[in-house]
Design a protein around this motif. Structure first.
Motif, PDB file in Angstrom:
ATOM      1  N   ILE A  43       1.591  -3.146   9.200  1.00  0.00           N
ATOM      2  CA  ILE A  43       0.226  -3.562   9.524  1.00  0.00           C
ATOM      3  C   ILE A  43      -0.682  -2.340   9.655  1.00  0.00           C
ATOM      4  O   ILE A  43      -1.796  -2.310   9.124  1.00  0.00           O
ATOM      5  CB  ILE A  43       0.207  -4.412  10.809  1.00  0.00           C
ATOM      6  CG1 ILE A  43       0.924  -5.745  10.554  1.00  0.00           C
ATOM      7  CG2 ILE A  43      -1.221  -4.633  11.309  1.00  0.00           C
ATOM      8  CD1 ILE A  43       1.244  -6.529  11.814  1.00  0.00           C
ATOM      9  N   ALA A  44      -0.199  -1.316  10.347  1.00  0.00           N
ATOM     10  CA  ALA A  44      -1.007  -0.106  10.552  1.00  0.00           C
ATOM     11  C   ALA A  44      -1.310   0.589   9.221  1.00  0.00           C
ATOM     12  O   ALA A  44      -2.458   0.973   8.966  1.00  0.00           O
ATOM     13  CB  ALA A  44      -0.295   0.850  11.501  1.00  0.00           C
ATOM     14  N   LEU A  45      -0.309   0.752   8.376  1.00  0.00           N
ATOM     15  CA  LEU A  45      -0.540   1.427   7.098  1.00  0.00           C
ATOM     16  C   LEU A  45      -1.454   0.616   6.196  1.00  0.00           C
ATOM     17  O   LEU A  45      -2.269   1.176   5.453  1.00  0.00           O
ATOM     18  CB  LEU A  45       0.783   1.739   6.400  1.00  0.00           C
ATOM     19  CG  LEU A  45       1.593   2.856   7.045  1.00  0.00           C
ATOM     20  CD1 LEU A  45       2.952   2.998   6.370  1.00  0.00           C
ATOM     21  CD2 LEU A  45       0.843   4.184   7.010  1.00  0.00           C
ATOM     22  N   TYR A  46      -1.366  -0.688   6.265  1.00  0.00           N
ATOM     23  CA  TYR A  46      -2.289  -1.522   5.497  1.00  0.00           C
ATOM     24  C   TYR A  46      -3.725  -1.272   5.946  1.00  0.00           C
ATOM     25  O   TYR A  46      -4.617  -1.048   5.128  1.00  0.00           O
ATOM     26  CB  TYR A  46      -1.942  -3.010   5.641  1.00  0.00           C
ATOM     27  CG  TYR A  46      -2.915  -3.877   4.903  1.00  0.00           C
ATOM     28  CD1 TYR A  46      -2.824  -4.052   3.526  1.00  0.00           C
ATOM     29  CD2 TYR A  46      -3.973  -4.483   5.582  1.00  0.00           C
ATOM     30  CE1 TYR A  46      -3.755  -4.819   2.838  1.00  0.00           C
ATOM     31  CE2 TYR A  46      -4.905  -5.255   4.901  1.00  0.00           C
ATOM     32  CZ  TYR A  46      -4.789  -5.418   3.536  1.00  0.00           C
ATOM     33  OH  TYR A  46      -5.717  -6.169   2.856  1.00  0.00           O
ATOM     34  N   GLU A  47      -3.964  -1.281   7.256  1.00  0.00           N
ATOM     35  CA  GLU A  47      -5.316  -1.077   7.770  1.00  0.00           C
ATOM     36  C   GLU A  47      -5.833   0.324   7.448  1.00  0.00           C
ATOM     37  O   GLU A  47      -6.982   0.488   7.042  1.00  0.00           O
ATOM     38  CB  GLU A  47      -5.354  -1.318   9.280  1.00  0.00           C
ATOM     39  CG  GLU A  47      -6.710  -1.129   9.919  1.00  0.00           C
ATOM     40  CD  GLU A  47      -7.786  -2.091   9.428  1.00  0.00           C
ATOM     41  OE1 GLU A  47      -8.969  -1.693   9.397  1.00  0.00           O
ATOM     42  OE2 GLU A  47      -7.450  -3.249   9.072  1.00  0.00           O
ATOM     43  N   ILE A  48      -4.988   1.333   7.619  1.00  0.00           N
ATOM     44  CA  ILE A  48      -5.421   2.713   7.351  1.00  0.00           C
ATOM     45  C   ILE A  48      -5.762   2.880   5.876  1.00  0.00           C
ATOM     46  O   ILE A  48      -6.826   3.396   5.526  1.00  0.00           O
ATOM     47  CB  ILE A  48      -4.340   3.725   7.787  1.00  0.00           C
ATOM     48  CG1 ILE A  48      -4.142   3.669   9.306  1.00  0.00           C
ATOM     49  CG2 ILE A  48      -4.740   5.142   7.361  1.00  0.00           C
ATOM     50  CD1 ILE A  48      -2.898   4.413   9.791  1.00  0.00           C
ATOM     51  N   THR A  49      -4.860   2.457   4.991  1.00  0.00           N
ATOM     52  CA  THR A  49      -5.108   2.649   3.546  1.00  0.00           C
ATOM     53  C   THR A  49      -6.303   1.828   3.081  1.00  0.00           C
ATOM     54  O   THR A  49      -7.057   2.266   2.217  1.00  0.00           O
ATOM     55  CB  THR A  49      -3.857   2.344   2.704  1.00  0.00           C
ATOM     56  OG1 THR A  49      -3.416   1.004   2.962  1.00  0.00           O
ATOM     57  CG2 THR A  49      -2.751   3.332   3.001  1.00  0.00           C
TER      58      THR A  49
END
Length: 166
Positions: free
Chosen positions: A156-162
């Motif tokens: 979830i975090a990497l999706y939001e950051i990218t």
């Protein structure tokens, strides 16, 4: 028609994100982290702790991504975080604390590379690393449980950051 690995038209992209695993030791979790590190195009993965095993169980869930993702195994996550902080990385810990901010309301810097720290499956990110962090973010949850699996949270975090960095 469903697409395969060979006929998708996703563009390859590497993001200025380094993922630091603070004592994540479960082999299937490590394998899954390799897989999502590849999927989200992160620059590098640091596996930190005393008992990091890259055996058969890890390989089963990684689906050979450990062969393409840049990674290092280190004993001390704090040292890795301090080194990256000295190199002007934005230090972001993924943890629920009394000062953490919801990830969807956090604006990630496009000016600095990002070091995302995730924590131990049972105890989370260490207090020392939380104190080194420029920001602490969390994922809002709406059920009874107050946490989720470290790999799910990292996805979830990497999706939001990218999504923000594109």
């Amino acid at each position: 028609m469903q697409l395969t690995h060979y006929n998708t038209n996703f563009k390859k992209h590497t993001f200025p994100i380094t993922l630091i695993c603070d004592n994540v030791t479960n082999a299937p979790n490590i394998g899954s982290l390799f897989r999502i590190a590849d999927a989200f195009g992160i620059e590098k993965l640091f596996l930190c702790g005393d008992n990091i095993l890259l055996g058969r169980k890890m390989a089963k869930t990684s689906r050979a991504t450990e062969k393409v993702v840049r990674y290092e195994i280190k004993n001390d996550a704090s040292k890795v975080v301090e080194d990256l902080k000295n190199k002007n990385y934005q230090i972001i810990s993924l943890e629920i604390t009394n000062v953490s901010r919801a990830i969807h309301s956090f604006q990630f810097s496009t000016e600095k590379p990002i070091a995302l720290i995730i924590g131990d499956e049972n105890f989370g990110v260490s207090e020392h690393i939380l104190n080194l962090s420029d920001a602490i973010i969390h994922i809002e949850m709406f059920g009874q449980n107050s946490s989720m699996n470290v790999v799910q949270a990292t996805n979830i975090a990497l999706y939001e950051i990218t999504k923000q960095l594109l």
